[in-house]
Design an enzyme around this catalytic site. Structure first.
Site, PDB file in Angstrom:
ATOM      1  N   HIS A 298      53.297  51.084  38.324  1.00 56.21           N
ATOM      2  CA  HIS A 298      52.849  50.548  37.324  1.00 56.21           C
ATOM      3  C   HIS A 298      54.268  50.392  36.038  1.00 56.21           C
ATOM      4  O   HIS A 298      54.369  51.175  35.530  1.00 56.21           O
ATOM      5  CB  HIS A 298      50.963  50.401  36.671  1.00 56.21           C
ATOM      6  CG  HIS A 298      50.328  49.622  37.746  1.00 56.21           C
ATOM      7  ND1 HIS A 298      49.122  49.812  37.547  1.00 56.21           N
ATOM      8  CD2 HIS A 298      49.961  49.803  38.929  1.00 56.21           C
ATOM      9  CE1 HIS A 298      48.698  49.478  38.498  1.00 56.21           C
ATOM     10  NE2 HIS A 298      48.924  49.578  39.781  1.00 56.21           N
TER      11      HIS A 298
ATOM     12  N   GLU B  85      53.250  51.164  32.765  1.00 50.69           N
ATOM     13  CA  GLU B  85      53.142  51.552  31.934  1.00 50.69           C
ATOM     14  C   GLU B  85      53.885  53.307  32.554  1.00 50.69           C
ATOM     15  O   GLU B  85      54.621  54.018  31.160  1.00 50.69           O
ATOM     16  CB  GLU B  85      51.433  52.023  31.669  1.00 50.69           C
ATOM     17  CG  GLU B  85      51.510  51.030  30.442  1.00 50.69           C
ATOM     18  CD  GLU B  85      50.012  49.819  32.166  1.00 50.69           C
ATOM     19  OE1 GLU B  85      49.358  49.960  31.859  1.00 50.69           O
ATOM     20  OE2 GLU B  85      50.906  50.002  32.789  1.00 50.69           O
TER      21      GLU B  85
ATOM     22  N   CYS C  17      44.808  49.837  33.638  1.00 59.13           N
ATOM     23  CA  CYS C  17      44.260  50.320  34.196  1.00 59.13           C
ATOM     24  C   CYS C  17      43.487  51.610  33.858  1.00 59.13           C
ATOM     25  O   CYS C  17      43.903  52.208  33.873  1.00 59.13           O
ATOM     26  CB  CYS C  17      44.282  50.212  35.790  1.00 59.13           C
ATOM     27  SG  CYS C  17      45.869  51.810  36.284  1.00 59.13           S
TER      28      CYS C  17
ATOM     29  N   CYS D  34      46.789  53.867  34.851  1.00 66.05           N
ATOM     30  CA  CYS D  34      47.798  54.349  33.374  1.00 66.05           C
ATOM     31  C   CYS D  34      46.991  54.460  32.220  1.00 66.05           C
ATOM     32  O   CYS D  34      47.813  55.345  31.191  1.00 66.05           O
ATOM     33  CB  CYS D  34      48.128  52.766  33.553  1.00 66.05           C
ATOM     34  SG  CYS D  34      49.337  52.691  34.570  1.00 66.05           S
TER      35      CYS D  34
ATOM     36  N   GLY E  20      48.894  16.454  54.216  1.00 68.97           N
ATOM     37  CA  GLY E  20      49.089  15.322  54.037  1.00 68.97           C
ATOM     38  C   GLY E  20      47.886  14.173  53.472  1.00 68.97           C
ATOM     39  O   GLY E  20      47.406  15.142  52.837  1.00 68.97           O
TER      40      GLY E  20
ATOM     41  N   LEU F 260      45.430  16.782  50.857  1.00 71.36           N
ATOM     42  CA  LEU F 260      45.341  16.568  49.530  1.00 71.36           C
ATOM     43  C   LEU F 260      44.902  15.731  48.780  1.00 71.36           C
ATOM     44  O   LEU F 260      43.904  16.323  48.145  1.00 71.36           O
ATOM     45  CB  LEU F 260      47.255  16.169  49.724  1.00 71.36           C
ATOM     46  CG  LEU F 260      48.092  16.855  49.615  1.00 71.36           C
ATOM     47  CD1 LEU F 260      49.400  16.008  49.989  1.00 71.36           C
ATOM     48  CD2 LEU F 260      48.262  18.392  48.516  1.00 71.36           C
TER      49      LEU F 260
ATOM     50  N   SER G  12      41.492  15.877  49.482  1.00 73.40           N
ATOM     51  CA  SER G  12      40.353  16.552  49.713  1.00 73.40           C
ATOM     52  C   SER G  12      40.286  17.733  48.912  1.00 73.40           C
ATOM     53  O   SER G  12      38.622  17.867  47.977  1.00 73.40           O
ATOM     54  CB  SER G  12      40.097  16.795  51.350  1.00 73.40           C
ATOM     55  OG  SER G  12      41.091  18.238  51.440  1.00 73.40           O
TER      56      SER G  12
END
Length: 350
Positions: free
Chosen positions: A51, A53, A78, A87, A292, A296, A298
């Site tokens: 990570h 850090e 974390c 971290c 389509g 889209l 929905s």
């Protein structure tokens, strides 16, 4: 801008470098400061790797100086063992006296626990520095953890008079109307490389036989997703070529094979929540919907969308398949080699 914001802004710039490489983890940047001078920087480079850090601390040659330092990080460190050790433990180990945090981590495994661990170790912790900017950077990560679904981006191209295609049928040999230009297509492939999954509906799959891969730019192919209630898409089509992991939501029991999974859902119930729950279960933090008209609309009608990116060309075709309509104004407009590009944000998404 005060010094704390200057250092956090630099941490945000570093975090951005992880875009497209760290999902489902968040993008995180870190700087270490002594006597108003940055002595080390780090960011989360790749999912499963150290990570931010850790990378910043490892960049400091003389670890003793860390006892006089202030560590700035865009997201709460974390506190649990995941792919890498916590971290927060490393910060405590090196006796860093002050930690400045952009935003809390929405992940229930971390949220508040990283700060609590640091405070209990006697570290001076300040949070909420440039908080909104830090949250915006990780909008996919925050949506995933708070709404239990991927961050959803809708994309389509439409003519100046509001159509996304000519009227076509499955039996038609007519190809899809080319609306956007080559530069816009290249930009679309860049977007594909930045998201974890991409989706089309049955009709688009049948009419266009799309590959849904990254070909115009370098990058990773997203997970391909489609709906095929009655398994009408021919097994010879690109979506079934097994070259890229693909999910098919269907009403039929169908055995899965490598890189091609069939997920049975109940089409008597709302379909989108079921699909989003499955993607969430698979740690998919973002979804690009290139469907389509039907797919889209929905997503729009159900409120399941966070962004929309719409290319508008100068073409006029007078009749065809109508483009979706969003009941909000675009947040911004850009010109992409002659195509107008509209960006929308849904402030009331489900």
């Amino acid at each position: 801008m005060n010094n704390q914001e200057v250092y956090m802004k630099r941490a945000l710039e570093l975090a951005q470098k992880g875009f497209g490489s760290v999902a489902p983890n968040p993008m995180v940047g870190c700087v270490i400061v002594v006597d108003d001078k940055i002595i080390a920087e780090g960011y989360h480079r790749q999912y499963g790797q150290p990570h931010a850090e850790v990378n910043a601390i490892n960049a400091v040659t003389d670890k003793e100086i860390l006892k006089q330092s202030t560590l700035y990080v865009t997201l709460e460190p974390c506190s649990h063992f995941g792919k890498t050790p916590p971290c927060a433990d490393l910060i405590i180990e090196h006796k860093i006296p002050t930690v400045v945090i952009g935003s809390l981590d929405p992940n229930v495994l971390v949220s508040g626990k990283g700060i609590e661990k640091l405070v209990n170790a006697g570290i001076n912790v300040k949070s909420g520095i440039m908080e909104e900017e830090c949250k915006k950077l990780n909008k996919r990560f925050f949506t995933f953890h708070k709404k239990k679904r991927p961050y959803i981006i809708l994309k389509w191209a439409q003519t100046k008079d509001g159509f996304i295609d000519q009227e076509r049928t499955e039996d038609s040999t007519q190809k899809a109307l080319q609306i956007s230009n080559k530069d816009s297509k290249k930009l679309l492939h860049k977007w594909r490389s930045e998201e974890q999954a991409i989706m089309v509906g049955t009709n688009t799959a049948l009419l266009d036989n799309p590959q849904l891969t990254v070909r115009e730019v370098e990058g990773n192919n997203p997970l391909r997703v489609t709906i095929d209630k009655w398994l009408r898409i021919p097994k010879t089509f690109h979506l079934f070529d097994k070259t890229t992991p693909t999910l098919v939501f269907t009403a039929i029991n169908e055995p899965s094979v490598t890189n091609l999974e069939f997920i049975k859902i109940d089409f008597e119930l709302p379909v989108i929540p079921q699909m989003m729950a499955e993607l969430h279960k698979r740690n998919i933090t973002s979804l690009l919907v290139e469907g389509g008209e039907q797919l889209l609309n929905s997503f729009i009608d159900s409120g399941y969308w966070d962004e929309a990116r719409v290319f508008v060309s100068e073409q006029l075709i007078n009749k065809g398949v109508k483009a979706p309509i969003l009941k909000t104004l675009p947040l911004k407009t850009e010109n992409n080699s002659g195509d107008k590009l509209l960006f929308y944000v849904n402030n009331h998404s489900d």
